[in-house]
Design a protein around this motif. Structure first.
Motif, PDB file in Angstrom:
ATOM      1  N   PHE A 126       0.822  -1.213   0.000  1.00 10.11           N
ATOM      2  CA  PHE A 126       0.000   0.000   0.000  1.00 10.11           C
ATOM      3  C   PHE A 126       0.858   1.266   0.000  1.00 10.11           C
ATOM      4  O   PHE A 126       0.614   2.190  -0.783  1.00 10.11           O
ATOM      5  CB  PHE A 126      -0.956  -0.019   1.191  1.00 10.11           C
ATOM      6  N   LEU A 127       1.874   1.325   0.842  1.00  9.74           N
ATOM      7  CA  LEU A 127       2.745   2.498   0.896  1.00  9.74           C
ATOM      8  C   LEU A 127       3.431   2.709  -0.450  1.00  9.74           C
ATOM      9  O   LEU A 127       3.487   3.833  -0.964  1.00  9.74           O
ATOM     10  CB  LEU A 127       3.781   2.351   2.016  1.00  9.74           C
ATOM     11  N   GLU A 128       3.925   1.642  -1.039  1.00  9.80           N
ATOM     12  CA  GLU A 128       4.601   1.744  -2.332  1.00  9.80           C
ATOM     13  C   GLU A 128       3.639   2.230  -3.414  1.00  9.80           C
ATOM     14  O   GLU A 128       3.990   3.046  -4.261  1.00  9.80           O
ATOM     15  CB  GLU A 128       5.194   0.391  -2.732  1.00  9.80           C
ATOM     16  N   LYS A 129       2.418   1.730  -3.352  1.00 10.72           N
ATOM     17  CA  LYS A 129       1.408   2.144  -4.336  1.00 10.72           C
ATOM     18  C   LYS A 129       1.115   3.635  -4.203  1.00 10.72           C
ATOM     19  O   LYS A 129       1.000   4.349  -5.195  1.00 10.72           O
ATOM     20  CB  LYS A 129       0.133   1.331  -4.141  1.00 10.72           C
ATOM     21  N   LEU A 130       0.996   4.120  -2.976  1.00  7.86           N
ATOM     22  CA  LEU A 130       0.715   5.538  -2.761  1.00  7.86           C
ATOM     23  C   LEU A 130       1.891   6.409  -3.196  1.00  7.86           C
ATOM     24  O   LEU A 130       1.698   7.483  -3.776  1.00  7.86           O
ATOM     25  CB  LEU A 130       0.359   5.793  -1.292  1.00  7.86           C
ATOM     26  N   ALA A 131       3.099   5.952  -2.947  1.00  2.00           N
ATOM     27  CA  ALA A 131       4.278   6.707  -3.377  1.00  2.00           C
ATOM     28  C   ALA A 131       4.321   6.786  -4.907  1.00  2.00           C
ATOM     29  O   ALA A 131       4.589   7.856  -5.478  1.00  2.00           O
ATOM     30  CB  ALA A 131       5.548   6.061  -2.830  1.00  2.00           C
ATOM     31  N   ALA A 132       4.046   5.679  -5.576  1.00  2.00           N
ATOM     32  CA  ALA A 132       4.036   5.673  -7.042  1.00  2.00           C
ATOM     33  C   ALA A 132       2.939   6.586  -7.587  1.00  2.00           C
ATOM     34  O   ALA A 132       3.127   7.279  -8.597  1.00  2.00           O
ATOM     35  CB  ALA A 132       3.853   4.240  -7.557  1.00  2.00           C
ATOM     36  N   TRP A 133       1.789   6.603  -6.915  1.00  2.00           N
ATOM     37  CA  TRP A 133       0.680   7.468  -7.327  1.00  2.00           C
ATOM     38  C   TRP A 133       1.097   8.942  -7.284  1.00  2.00           C
ATOM     39  O   TRP A 133       0.808   9.712  -8.207  1.00  2.00           O
ATOM     40  CB  TRP A 133      -0.531   7.190  -6.437  1.00  2.00           C
ATOM     41  N   ILE A 134       1.788   9.338  -6.234  1.00  2.00           N
ATOM     42  CA  ILE A 134       2.239  10.730  -6.126  1.00  2.00           C
ATOM     43  C   ILE A 134       3.204  11.061  -7.263  1.00  2.00           C
ATOM     44  O   ILE A 134       3.122  12.129  -7.870  1.00  2.00           O
ATOM     45  CB  ILE A 134       2.859  10.998  -4.740  1.00  2.00           C
ATOM     46  N   MET A 135       4.105  10.140  -7.565  1.00  2.00           N
ATOM     47  CA  MET A 135       5.040  10.355  -8.672  1.00  2.00           C
ATOM     48  C   MET A 135       4.280  10.446 -10.005  1.00  2.00           C
ATOM     49  O   MET A 135       4.641  11.235 -10.881  1.00  2.00           O
ATOM     50  CB  MET A 135       6.075   9.234  -8.718  1.00  2.00           C
TER      51      MET A 135
END
Length: 159
Positions: A126-135
């Motif tokens: 989940f954290l990785e997905k949210l970080a990728a979304w911001i990018m």
């Protein structure tokens, strides 16, 4: 200041949506854009600002649902289809509705992020997905700025 993963995520989202820092946030990139400017494409093939915003709205709405604890519906359209048509340069109301939707989704995301706690980020990936979304948002914001510069509508005081 020491950052937790959640506080860092919130900080990055703040910069990607509304607060200028080393790069321009999406809210600033779309500020003052007209329907005609949003529908413009330099070569008839490149995505317009309107299409990019449609694409961001589609994925940001899905992220919002996940942040709210909902399971997004299965994706029934292709990534390419999320961009939609280039927009009608004469459809001021349609463009304003797209902008309204963008701001509404952003507000919902901000509220949902405030309700999260560190344990919410422990779900696998989940954290990785949210970080990728911001990018992802930041990447497309750069495209919007470039399109505005190409069409000559980027404010001179920003240069």
């Amino acid at each position: 200041m020491e950052y937790s993963p959640l506080s860092l995520l919130k900080e990055l989202r703040k910069f990607s949506w509304k607060e200028e820092s080393w790069f321009l946030p999406l809210a600033s990139a779309i500020e003052g854009v007209t329907a005609a400017e949003a529908a413009w494409r330099p070569d008839g093939h490149t995505n317009s600002i309107w299409q990019i915003l449609n694409h961001l709205n589609y994925y940001n709405e899905r992220v919002l649902e996940q942040l709210q604890g909902k399971e997004p519906a299965p994706q029934t359209i292709t990534n390419t289809e999320t961009f939609g048509p280039p927009g009608d340069p004469d459809d001021r109301k349609g463009w304003e509705e797209t902008l309204r939707r963008t701001r509404q989704i952003a507000q919902g995301i901000e509220e949902a992020l405030e309700k999260l706690d560190g344990k919410d980020l422990e779900k696998e990936g989940f954290l990785e997905k949210l970080a990728a979304w911001i990018m992802h948002d930041t990447y497309h914001t750069g495209q919007i700025v470039l399109l505005r510069k190409m069409q000559g509508t980027w404010p001179a005081q920003r240069e």
